[in-house]
Scaffold this motif. Structure first.
Motif, mmCIF file in Angstrom:
data_model
loop_
_atom_site.group_PDB
_atom_site.id
_atom_site.type_symbol
_atom_site.label_atom_id
_atom_site.label_comp_id
_atom_site.label_asym_id
_atom_site.label_seq_id
_atom_site.Cartn_x
_atom_site.Cartn_y
_atom_site.Cartn_z
ATOM 1 N N LEU A 544 0.834 -1.208 0.000
ATOM 2 C CA LEU A 544 0.000 0.000 0.000
ATOM 3 C C LEU A 544 0.865 1.252 0.000
ATOM 4 O O LEU A 544 0.569 2.235 -0.705
ATOM 5 N N GLU A 545 1.964 1.232 0.773
ATOM 6 C CA GLU A 545 2.893 2.373 0.765
ATOM 7 C C GLU A 545 3.503 2.560 -0.618
ATOM 8 O O GLU A 545 3.615 3.691 -1.116
ATOM 9 N N ASN A 546 3.911 1.461 -1.241
ATOM 10 C CA ASN A 546 4.515 1.545 -2.576
ATOM 11 C C ASN A 546 3.520 2.082 -3.593
ATOM 12 O O ASN A 546 3.871 2.900 -4.455
ATOM 13 N N ALA A 547 2.279 1.618 -3.510
ATOM 14 C CA ALA A 547 1.247 2.086 -4.446
ATOM 15 C C ALA A 547 0.986 3.574 -4.246
ATOM 16 O O ALA A 547 0.816 4.331 -5.222
ATOM 17 N N THR A 548 0.971 4.018 -2.992
ATOM 18 C CA THR A 548 0.744 5.439 -2.690
ATOM 19 C C THR A 548 1.884 6.292 -3.231
ATOM 20 O O THR A 548 1.659 7.349 -3.833
ATOM 21 N N ASN A 549 3.117 5.836 -3.024
ATOM 22 C CA ASN A 549 4.283 6.566 -3.548
ATOM 23 C C ASN A 549 4.243 6.636 -5.064
ATOM 24 O O ASN A 549 4.571 7.669 -5.669
#
Length: 946
Positions: A544-549
């Motif tokens: 989820l963090e990677n997708a947000t970034n």
């Protein structure tokens, strides 16, 4: 291969064939003629099989470029038995007529052999000849033709001839795409090489796009792709390190090592290089003990692999060169010098003086001598390193810029100021271009890490400029330019992106922005879950963090907002001087580490004072920064909270500015460092009066804020959003009845001219706050919180420890209705955390405060946060500014409920009666001073405004 060796090998091979055929045929009594015929049949069959196998290798075996932190090498991923098969094929047809295609292939193989042996001249000659031969016979669709031009690309990259390298690599890429498609191993090998080439060129954004494509196509589970996948991970790790993402880089290197271990022996030179990269990254992450162990493991393996020849091998030199950096960091300078001298001796013997690898060690040894004060030894090494890098690399390559800075520092240390200034000018100009070019494609987290990596260069220049500007006045101009363009650069990037979204009528961009906000809300919810709850709900927080970034990076690139905003910040300070009115002064405060051969842990503060009528700034330097931040601040904080008289703090924080400021009626104060945590209005002068009584001090985030022109507001009746007296439903969180009266009083003053959105008790919750839509005023009255990193335990205010520590915006916030609900119910929190009562700064960034004139955070410690040099406070202050607030009122310490209610009521009353927001705020504080003499009651709140 010599003629004699060919004869011996061929005889041995044919003898083996003869014995096999003779033993199996003689028992049937077959004569010599038939034996010869049988031998020929076997030989033909063997040739057919070796030819078939050899052709399969043409589409499986490739040379892969591998990036290291100080050089680039390549690795030939040969298939098992490939060398034997190709030798046998060559010998079996030695007396047969050779076709043009076979000749071209042999020439390519000879070129490849020379490349792998490091014979660059012979490699180039044969590879160019092979290329010509294939083109002559119109066989440019052959795998070995494409491998010839691809290997030429690698060769030219090794030689530093990057234009030629790019030309040939692009041609090979295009050829493999047409021949076998983008998913073929040939295409992916060239794509890898192209990515490393872009890293060498310093084109990190382009390299990242390519590496991302590699990751999507390579499969570590496939036997033929296992080692290429490890190489891809290594190259991605190095790129991440160059871009300031040290944590991600180390994780990737560990994964690379694990995969490579399955494909390579421990003594393989490529495996040792992977281990070396890991050691360097461990060092970069501050784990010196682990790094030294890894380095030693590499050295031991290297020595056992090469035995007597170890100390003449470039790989050994590479290890010694890298461990020297660790010795320097540990203060073991004699060990470092010895290691570097040995490495340099090996490199010069193997590669010559004008080689990039040699230049790297020259640079390291030269800097060591500069640091040790041995300037004569340092100069020639640093000059040689720069000469080689300028000839072999692009002008803006990070290594070229570093060499230029090395020489700038050497000239400074040697008293040659004009030369130092000239080199610094180049370095700082290129660094600003880096920011403008690279920042737009990074997420905020990545921008932060990249800036942390680049910022020390600016600090070194600040030291140089502030030490020498009186003799060289132009340095003051440069200092001001770089400071104005980079102060609050990360905050500027965030606000520029948000402003661009709201100002552009772009449906696609808006949809992407809304997707990003939704992802960030999901993250905020996930951060509040325990490990067990995350597991139960099958959540992957990392993904989820990677997708947000990824979404944020897409937004940055599409909006082009940052580049425009950054260029706009390159304001000449003379524009600021012209905006100041008579009696007005601007004070820009600069916190920076003191340079003594290297940046130290001691801080200094420079006060840059701009006055109406002055032709240039005045500079005051305070070298007692560490005392200001620790001992003096501790004293100030204690006397405030204990309501004692403070006869000391004025002398520490303000007295040195007294003469330059004089009797200025208004002071615009742009703080940095500890000045974000001390309210200058509360400092008591020797005559007994507080600074607020003699000066109108206005806090601004950036000097350029005085140039801000407020946009025209709608003629429609505007909105005031008021929230207070939340129902905490908790035994340990005290209710705040004074905040209800505060909200009621404010509403009474504002309701005749504005629409009221008022939320009290159970309605003072997160859900209602998150629905806010660009009010004129936003007033939040409740408890605030800020948690130092050292205060963090397993779960703080519903946020897990690992996330709290990595993101300071999760450590500050407001308590709203429901904050103590789980305490009374004993139930665990659900995944729907959007209304859990803990409203963090991380969530506040997502509020829609476009055109909001003022936000008031009437709560304890809402001005607290992580203070970063040049970036202000990472907490609620930053969050609400990014969300769009033009002015922000916040507190620096725990506030008295009754006094705060009176202050806020007086503030709005003055505003409604016609005073501008900053004037109304100061008037309310002066009125409170008459009633409550001690600044504890009236001085907790400061206002940042534009």
């Amino acid at each position: 291969m010599s003629f004699f060796l060919k004869v011996v090998l061929k005889s041995f091979l044919l003898l083996s064939i003869f014995f096999y055929t003779h033993n199996s045929i003689a028992q049937f009594g077959i004569g010599d003629a038939l034996k010869k015929k049988a031998e020929k049949l076997v030989k033909d069959k063997l040739m057919e099989k070796t030819e078939e196998k050899r052709e399969s290798y043409d589409t499986l075996s490739f040379n892969y470029a591998i990036a290291f932190l100080d050089k680039t090498e390549s690795f030939e991923n040969q298939q098992k038995g490939e060398g034997l098969i190709k030798t046998a094929n060559f010998l079996l047809r030695d007396d047969e007529p050779q076709t043009d295609l076979e000749a071209a292939r042999d020439i390519y193989d000879f070129g490849r052999l020379n490349y792998n042996m490091g014979n660059q001249f012979m490699a180039e000659t044969n590879l160019k000849l092979a290329k010509f031969k294939y083109e002559q016979i119109s066989r440019t669709n052959e795998p070995n033709y494409l491998k010839s031009i691809g290997l030429l690309g690698l060769l030219y990259s090794d030689m530093g001839r990057y234009t030629k390298a790019e030309e040939f690599t692009e041609k090979a890429l295009d050829g493999w795409e047409k021949l076998q498609g983008k998913e073929s191993i040939g295409y992916l090998a060239e794509l890898n090489n192209y990515a490393v080439l872009q890293i060498n060129l310093g084109n990190f954004i382009e390299a990242e796009k390519i590496i991302q494509q590699l990751g999507e196509n390579l499969n570590a589970e496939k036997e033929n792709e296992m080692l290429p996948y490890a190489i891809y991970l290594n190259n991605e790790a190095i790129l991440n390190q160059y871009m300031g993402r040290a944590d991600e880089a180390l994780g990737l290197m560990h994964e690379c090592n694990e995969i490579a271990k399955e494909s390579l022996t421990e003594k393989n030179s490529t495996y040792l290089q992977f281990l070396t990269n890991r050691a360097i990254l461990e060092q970069e992450n501050g784990d010196l003990e682990t790094a030294e162990k890894t380095f030693q493991e590499v050295l031991d393996l290297q020595e056992s692999r090469l035995k007597l020849n170890a100390k003449n091998d470039p790989d050994y030199a590479h290890m010694k060169s890298n461990i020297a950096a660790l010795y320097v960091e540990k203060g073991e300078y004699d060990k470092a010098e010895k290691a570097l001298k040995l490495a340099l001796e090996i490199y010069e013997g193997e590669f010559g003086a004008e080689h990039l690898t040699t230049a790297g060690t020259q640079s390291d040894l030269g800097n060591l001598y500069r640091f040790l004060g041995e300037n004569e030894k340092a100069e020639s090494l640093l000059q040689s390193a720069l000469y080689t890098r300028e000839r072999k690399l692009s002008k803006t390559h990070p290594k070229v810029v570093k060499s230029q800075e090395d020489l700038a520092l050497w000239f400074w240390a040697n008293g040659q100021m004009e030369s130092a200034q000239s080199y610094f000018k180049k370095v700082m100009g290129t660094s600003q271009e880096f920011i403008k070019d690279y920042f737009p494609a990074l997420s905020e987290a990545e921008k932060t890490k990249y800036w942390e990596q680049l910022k020390p260069r600016f600090f070194r220049f600040y030291n140089f400029a502030l030490e020498n500007y009186q003799e060289y006045p132009e340095l003051l101009e440069d200092f001001m330019q770089y400071r104005l363009s980079t102060k609050g650069i990360l905050l500027s990037a965030s606000t520029a992106l948000r402003n661009a979204i709201f100002s552009q009528n772009d449906e696609e961009l808006t949809a992407l922005y809304e997707q990003w906000l939704d992802q960030k809300q999901q993250l905020a919810n996930a951060y509040a879950l325990s490990d067990e709850e995350i597991k139960e709900q099958s959540l992957n927080v990392d993904s989820l963090e990677n997708a947000t970034n990824k979404t944020e990076k897409q937004l940055s690139v599409k909006s082009e907002a940052f580049s425009t905003a950054y260029e706009g910040r390159n304001t000449d300070y003379k524009a600021l001087l012209s905006r100041l009115q008579p009696g007005q002064v601007m004070v820009e405060i600069v916190q920076y580490p003191i340079f003594d051969k290297q940046l130290t842990t001691e801080h200094a503060y420079a006060y840059v004072i701009l006055k109406k009528g002055a032709s240039k700034p005045e500079i005051v330097i305070n070298n007692k920064g560490n005392l200001l931040e620790k001992r003096y601040y501790s004293y100030y904080n204690n006397v405030i909270n204990q309501k004692m008289k403070d006869d000391y703090s004025y002398a520490q924080y303000w007295k040195s500015l007294e003469n330059e400021i004089g009797s200025a009626s208004r002071i615009y104060l742009s703080p940095d460092g500890i000045y974000n945590q001390v309210n200058m209005n509360t400092l008591q002068q020797p005559n007994g009066k507080y600074l607020i009584q003699d000066h109108d001090i206005r806090y601004i985030g950036h000097p350029n804020d005085i140039l801000f022109e407020k946009s025209a507001q709608s003629a429609a009746k505007q909105t005031a959003f008021l929230m207070g007296d939340p129902n905490f439903n908790s035994q340990s969180i005290a209710q705040l009845p004074g905040t209800r009266k505060e909200i009621e009083d404010i509403s009474k003053y504002l309701s005749p001219s504005m629409n009221m959105q008022k939320y009290l008790s159970n309605e003072a919750n997160e859900s209602n706050l998150k629905q806010v839509q660009s009010p004129k005023y936003l007033h939040l009255a409740s408890h605030g919180y800020f948690l130092e990193d050292k205060q963090a335990n397993d779960n703080l205010f519903g946020v897990q420890l690992q996330y709290i520590r990595q993101n300071p915006l999760l450590r500050s916030g407001l308590l709203l209705t429901g904050a103590g609900a789980e305490e009374s119910s004993g139930s665990s929190q659900s995944f729907n955390q959007s209304n859990n009562g803990f409203f963090s700064a991380y969530e506040a960034i997502n509020l829609n405060l476009n055109n909001t004139e003022m936000v008031v955070l009437s709560a304890c410690e809402t001005g607290k946060g992580d203070v970063k040099a040049g970036e202000g406070v990472y907490g609620l202050q930053r969050a609400f500014i990014v969300a769009g607030a033009e002015s922000l009122v916040m507190s620096l310490w725990k506030v008295d409920d009754t006094a705060t209610q009176k202050l806020m009521s007086g503030f709005y009353r003055e505003n409604v009666q016609g005073k501008a927001i900053p004037d109304a705020f100061r008037s309310a504080q002066l009125a409170m001073l008459n009633e409550y003499k001690h600044p504890y009651y009236w001085g907790a709140f400061i206002m940042f405004s534009r």
